[in-house]
Design a protein around this motif. Structure first.
Motif: not given
Ligand SMILES: Cc1cc2nc3c(=O)[nH]c(=O)nc-3n(C[C@H](O)[C@H](O)[C@H](O)COP(=O)(O)O)c2cc1C
Length: 258
Positions: A130-153
């Motif tokens: 579970q801990q490994k998944r949470f750590a990976k999810a943190e990185r995924q969320i960073d990427t998602i927020c960057r994409a949202i910030g840039e208004g990506k489609n």
């Protein structure tokens, strides 16, 4: 306000993802979609996001209804984030279709691998995993927020073959989900504490004659099962020995809506 996020969550995964996205984007409100069920939603914001779990390879019924009630302009940037246990399949394409049918559009769709909470199917993965998944999810969320910030489609569409195989199961099972709560039972450990009643997001559990009763408008979020402090709620005959799970950053108080 720049961004409004709406979430649905049974064991906290989607709530935590919604909170983290909100913290990174800033100037964001978070609302549980179960608290505004059946309301027509008109918003004047820059961005709208929805965060929710994958159920039976697709979009939960409550999320379908939420999108259908959403009345927004086409120029608002919209994003959907599906949390899942390994098979998000065509969930985000389904969400996209619902937005279009409703006269708006889905700008971006992301998936985040979390802990699978479907304990009615299989046991929960061990803590270390579970801990490994949470750590990976943190990185995924960073990427998602960057994409949202840039208004990506961009929309995660999964694998066409896998989607095709599992979409039949979605179509067959999901309309019947509200009645699947007939499989919930309580055992002798139940002391009628009422936590299941308080945190069911659908108001589907009531304590009557000192035990829980399920009212057949269930979303199958498994909150009653996982949050029971005595593990006294079972789903069918196989869950007695299975672990209970909730995201470690979420407490009962975060789940109680009313
Ligand atoms: C009824 C049910 C069906 C599920 N079906 C899927 C599925 O088809 N694919 C998948 O990857 N995860 C599936 N899951 C796992 C959840 O999508 C995942 O654990 C999610 O992060 C739970 O979010 P929550 O804690 O916000 O409720 C299912 C869970 C439940 C309870």
């Amino acid at each position: 306000m720049r961004t409004a996020i709406f979430y649905f969550s049974g064991t906290g995964n989607s709530l935590v993802v919604a909170r983290k996205i909100s913290a990174k984007l800033g100037d964001t409100t978070i609302t549980n979609m179960a608290t505004i069920e059946k309301q027509r939603i008109e918003l004047n914001v820059k961005r709208i996001g929805i965060v929710f779990p994958v159920y039976i390879f697709g979009i939960p019924l409550i999320v379908q209804r939420f999108i259908q009630n959403l009345h927004i302009d086409c120029d608002i940037y919209t994003f959907a984030v599906a949390t899942h246990g390994g098979l998000p399949c065509a969930t985000l394409t389904q969400a996209e279709k619902l937005f279009v049918e409703n006269g708006s559009r889905l700008s971006a769709g992301f998936q985040v691998l979390m802990v699978d909470n479907a304990a009615q199917i299989a046991d929960i993965i061990p803590r270390e995993k579970q801990q490994k998944r949470f750590a990976k999810a943190e990185r995924q969320i960073d990427t998602i927020c960057r994409a949202i910030g840039e208004g990506k489609n961009e929309i995660y569409r999964g694998n066409p073959m896998t989607n095709w195989i599992f979409s039949a199961m979605y179509k067959k099972a999901v309309p019947d989900l509200p009645g699947f709560d007939k499989n919930f039972v309580y055992d002798e450990k139940c002391n009628a504490c009422g936590i299941c009643e308080k945190l069911c997001p659908m108001n589907n559990v009531v304590i009557s004659e000192r035990h829980p009763v399920w009212l057949h408008h269930c979303e199958q979020c498994m909150a009653c099962f996982h949050w029971c402090p005595r593990a006294a709620i079972q789903y069918g005959p196989k869950t007695g020995a299975r672990s209970r799970y909730h995201h470690p950053e979420v407490e009962v108080a975060d789940m109680v809506l009313r």
